[in-house]
Design an enzyme around this catalytic site. Structure first.
Site: not given
Length: 249
Positions: A26-27, A43, A137
Site C-alpha cells: 500500500d502507498g 504504481h 520461492l
C-alpha cells in the site's frame, strides 16, 4: 529497541524467519503525490519494488511470498488508473518473467481471473507454466482477489461435491475446507506486512490469517527496502506464537 532486536537477529543464524510471508503493498499513490508525480509513476515504482523484495525474501529463506496486487474492490478506481495497473501486470509478465524464472520463483495467480482481458489471462497462464518447475520461492500474486470471495468459492465447490455425490458432508472439516481455498497446498502465512500506515487487512486472506502475526509500517511500498524487511523479521522473531496454548516458561 527495534535496532537492538535487528542486531540480535542478524547475530543469531537460528532466529525464526517466516516460512510464508504475505504483504499488502500500500502507498503507491501517496508516494507519488508526495513527489508531485502522477499516480502511474507510483504504481510503476511499486511494481519495480516487487522484484527487489521477492529476491530479498528468497535470500533470507522465505519459502512462500503472497502479494496483494489487485483486490476485487480496485475495479472501483478511476478507469485510467485501472488501465495503468493492468498494463503494469502485462509489463511484468512479459519483460520480467525470465528474470523471475532464472531466480527460481514459481508464480501462481490467485483470485478470479475471468474479469481480466483475455490477453492478460493468457499471460498469467503462460507465467505459471513457465515457472512451474521452480522451487526457490513460491510467489503467489493475488489479483481480483477478495477474502470473502475466496471463502464463498470454496463453499460453492464443496457444495457441488456433496450435490454430485462425490463428497460426504461429514467429511468436511477445516482441513478439507482449506484445500479448496486459493492458496491450496501452501501453508498459511506466518507474517503479514502492510505498508502505507493503515492498520487493516482489507479483505485479504481472511481464512488463512487465523494465526498470522501482523506488522504495520507507515513506509510507502515503493520505499520499503530489504533493510525494512529485516526490521519486520526481527520484530516477528521477538514474538512468542502460542496458537491458543499457554506461554512457555
Amino acid at each position: 529497541m527495534a535496532e537492538a532486536r535487528l542486531k540480535l537477529v542478524r547475530q543469531n543464524a537460528d532466529a525464526p524467519c517466516p516460512r510464508h510471508l504475505a504483504i499488502v503493498m500500500d502507498g503507491n499513490h501517496r508516494w507519488a503525490r508526495g513527489r508531485r508525480l502522477p499516480r502511474a509513476a507510483g504504481h510503476r515504482a511499486g511494481a519495480q519494488n516487487v522484484k527487489v523484495i521477492a529476491k530479498a525474501c528468497a535470500d533470507r529463506g522465505v519459502e512462500c511470498l503472497t502479494l496483494f496486487a489487485f483486490s476485487t474492490e480496485n475495479w472501483a478506481r478511476p478507469r485510467r488508473e485501472v488501465n495503468v495497473l493492468l498494463d503494469l501486470m502485462r509489463g511484468v509478465l512479459t519483460e520480467d518473467l525470465e528474470e523471475l524464472n532464472e531466480k527460481g520463483a514459481q508464480l501462481r495467480f490467485i483470485g478470479d481471473r475471468s474479469r481480466f482481458p483475455d490477453d492478460l489471462q493468457a499471460l498469467m497462464g503462460r507465467a505459471e507454466r513457465r515457472t512451474a518447475g521452480n522451487d526457490r520461492l513460491n510467489l503467489a500474486i493475488a489479483v481480483n482477489y477478495g477474502g470473502r470471495w475466496d471463502i464463498v468459492e470454496a463453499a460453492r465447490r464443496l457444495a457441488a461435491g456433496v450435490r454430485d455425490g462425490a463428497l460426504d458432508p461429514e467429511a468436511i472439516d477445516e482441513r478439507c475446507f482449506a484445500t479448496q481455498l486459493s492458496l491450496g497446498d501452501l501453508p498459511p502465512p506466518d507474517l503479514c506486512i502492510r505498508t502505507g500506515g493503515d492498520r487493516r487487512i482489507s479483505n485479504f486472506l481472511l481464512w488463512d490469517f487465523a494465526y498470522t502475526e501482523f506488522y504495520f509500517t507507515p513506509r510507502f511500498w515503493p520505499d520499503f527496502a530489504p533493510e525494512h524487511l529485516d526490521h519486520a523479521f526481527a520484530d516477528f522473531a521477538s514474538r512468542q506464537r502460542r496458537y491458543g496454548r499457554r506461554a512457555s516458561a
